[in-house]
Design a protein around this motif. Sequence first.
Motif, PDB file in Angstrom:
ATOM      1  N   ILE A   1       0.818  -1.208   0.000  1.00 53.65           N
ATOM      2  CA  ILE A   1       0.000   0.000   0.000  1.00 53.65           C
ATOM      3  C   ILE A   1       0.853   1.260   0.000  1.00 53.65           C
ATOM      4  O   ILE A   1       0.463   2.279  -0.579  1.00 53.65           O
ATOM      5  N   ARG A   2       2.036   1.206   0.582  1.00 60.72           N
ATOM      6  CA  ARG A   2       2.859   2.421   0.642  1.00 60.72           C
ATOM      7  C   ARG A   2       3.419   2.801  -0.725  1.00 60.72           C
ATOM      8  O   ARG A   2       3.875   3.931  -0.915  1.00 60.72           O
ATOM      9  N   ASN A   3       3.393   1.865  -1.680  1.00 62.15           N
ATOM     10  CA  ASN A   3       3.896   2.151  -3.020  1.00 62.15           C
ATOM     11  C   ASN A   3       2.818   2.670  -3.958  1.00 62.15           C
ATOM     12  O   ASN A   3       3.107   3.007  -5.109  1.00 62.15           O
ATOM     13  N   VAL A   4       1.581   2.708  -3.490  1.00 61.42           N
ATOM     14  CA  VAL A   4       0.473   3.196  -4.298  1.00 61.42           C
ATOM     15  C   VAL A   4       0.530   4.721  -4.361  1.00 61.42           C
ATOM     16  O   VAL A   4       0.750   5.386  -3.343  1.00 61.42           O
ATOM     17  N   THR A   5       0.310   5.274  -5.531  1.00 61.61           N
ATOM     18  CA  THR A   5       0.382   6.729  -5.679  1.00 61.61           C
ATOM     19  C   THR A   5      -0.750   7.421  -4.933  1.00 61.61           C
ATOM     20  O   THR A   5      -0.531   8.404  -4.222  1.00 61.61           O
ATOM     21  N   ASP A   6      -1.975   6.933  -5.075  1.00 57.39           N
ATOM     22  CA  ASP A   6      -3.147   7.529  -4.429  1.00 57.39           C
ATOM     23  C   ASP A   6      -3.721   6.504  -3.455  1.00 57.39           C
ATOM     24  O   ASP A   6      -4.600   5.701  -3.816  1.00 57.39           O
ATOM     25  N   ILE A   7      -3.235   6.509  -2.218  1.00 55.09           N
ATOM     26  CA  ILE A   7      -3.651   5.513  -1.225  1.00 55.09           C
ATOM     27  C   ILE A   7      -5.141   5.610  -0.909  1.00 55.09           C
ATOM     28  O   ILE A   7      -5.821   4.569  -0.858  1.00 55.09           O
ATOM     29  N   PRO A   8      -5.721   6.792  -0.691  1.00 53.13           N
ATOM     30  CA  PRO A   8      -7.166   6.845  -0.435  1.00 53.13           C
ATOM     31  C   PRO A   8      -7.993   6.225  -1.561  1.00 53.13           C
ATOM     32  O   PRO A   8      -8.997   5.551  -1.301  1.00 53.13           O
ATOM     33  N   ALA A   9      -7.585   6.426  -2.811  1.00 53.22           N
ATOM     34  CA  ALA A   9      -8.305   5.829  -3.936  1.00 53.22           C
ATOM     35  C   ALA A   9      -8.237   4.306  -3.874  1.00 53.22           C
ATOM     36  O   ALA A   9      -9.234   3.617  -4.131  1.00 53.22           O
ATOM     37  N   ALA A  10      -7.068   3.769  -3.523  1.00 50.37           N
ATOM     38  CA  ALA A  10      -6.920   2.316  -3.417  1.00 50.37           C
ATOM     39  C   ALA A  10      -7.790   1.754  -2.295  1.00 50.37           C
ATOM     40  O   ALA A  10      -8.391   0.684  -2.442  1.00 50.37           O
ATOM     41  N   LEU A  11      -7.874   2.472  -1.191  1.00 54.95           N
ATOM     42  CA  LEU A  11      -8.713   2.013  -0.076  1.00 54.95           C
ATOM     43  C   LEU A  11     -10.189   2.042  -0.455  1.00 54.95           C
ATOM     44  O   LEU A  11     -10.952   1.135  -0.099  1.00 54.95           O
ATOM     45  N   ARG A  12     -10.601   3.060  -1.182  1.00 57.82           N
ATOM     46  CA  ARG A  12     -11.998   3.119  -1.646  1.00 57.82           C
ATOM     47  C   ARG A  12     -12.315   1.975  -2.595  1.00 57.82           C
ATOM     48  O   ARG A  12     -13.403   1.388  -2.555  1.00 57.82           O
ATOM     49  N   GLU A  13     -11.366   1.638  -3.461  1.00 61.11           N
ATOM     50  CA  GLU A  13     -11.559   0.524  -4.379  1.00 61.11           C
ATOM     51  C   GLU A  13     -11.633  -0.804  -3.618  1.00 61.11           C
ATOM     52  O   GLU A  13     -12.429  -1.689  -3.968  1.00 61.11           O
ATOM     53  N   ALA A  14     -10.820  -0.942  -2.584  1.00 56.65           N
ATOM     54  CA  ALA A  14     -10.888  -2.154  -1.762  1.00 56.65           C
ATOM     55  C   ALA A  14     -12.276  -2.299  -1.154  1.00 56.65           C
ATOM     56  O   ALA A  14     -12.865  -3.386  -1.155  1.00 56.65           O
ATOM     57  N   HIS A  15     -12.816  -1.197  -0.651  1.00 55.74           N
ATOM     58  CA  HIS A  15     -14.155  -1.209  -0.058  1.00 55.74           C
ATOM     59  C   HIS A  15     -15.205  -1.558  -1.115  1.00 55.74           C
ATOM     60  O   HIS A  15     -16.125  -2.354  -0.867  1.00 55.74           O
ATOM     61  N   ARG A  16     -15.063  -1.012  -2.302  1.00 51.86           N
ATOM     62  CA  ARG A  16     -16.050  -1.219  -3.356  1.00 51.86           C
ATOM     63  C   ARG A  16     -16.156  -2.682  -3.785  1.00 51.86           C
ATOM     64  O   ARG A  16     -17.259  -3.213  -3.980  1.00 51.86           O
TER      65      ARG A  16
END
Length: 243
Positions: free
Chosen positions: A135-150
């Motif tokens: 997760i620390r290598n992701v450019t937009d961490i909040p976007a990745a977390l939202r996608e995980a939730h989705r």
Amino acid sequence: MSDEVHFGDEIVSREEKTRRVGGVFSSVARRYDVMNDLMSGGMHRLWKDRFVAKVQPRPGERVLDMAGGTGDIAFRMAARGADVTVSDINPDMLAVGMERAEKRNLDRLTWQVENAEKLSFGDEQFNAYTIAFGIRNVTDIPAALREAHRVLKRGGRFFCLEFSTSEWPGFGELYEAYADNVIPRVGKAVAGDADSYQYLVESIRRFPRMGEFAAMIEEAGFTQVRHQPILGGLVAIHSGWKI
């Protein structure tokens, strides 16, 4: 949202970070697991065992292992009977994982190139979402977390294993000295790439502390968010539920 982000200690554009992170992992893919053993003294294996035990994958469950790369987490979950989709933005890392799976005669895994910030999967597809040291290598961490939730089903669970900052007095400073002075040199000697490991050291230092990251997980919509520190928080297991 700023168009500039950190790539380690450098300030770069979002597009540049995504490109350069890809270059880092393409460079180290073939020696990635060996370097993990050397950098952690083999402890990463124990951390991953503990992580998967917390996930508790069950037979027939659909699990998305994001940033799954060389398959370490996926192999452990598949051994418990879960149907695992291993995804990574980097095809070179996935190629190594697929080779390892073939040698182990593991044929229940699905391998798919995916960007954590914009997954191709439909809504509510998985029982669990895991991401370990990615997760620390992701450019937009909040976007990745939202996608995980989705992509999680109702009642689905999110688990993340990631480096943080140890809260043990003196230990954090000792680890930073080791990371700064030893890890890039080992990277150069073993993987022929000091710069990539210098970036990885810097990315750990810049990752949010445990409480800050927990707040980001909650902001993405997860409930019952928890974090379990290991070695005082040098590594932490983060979790949350989609209710």
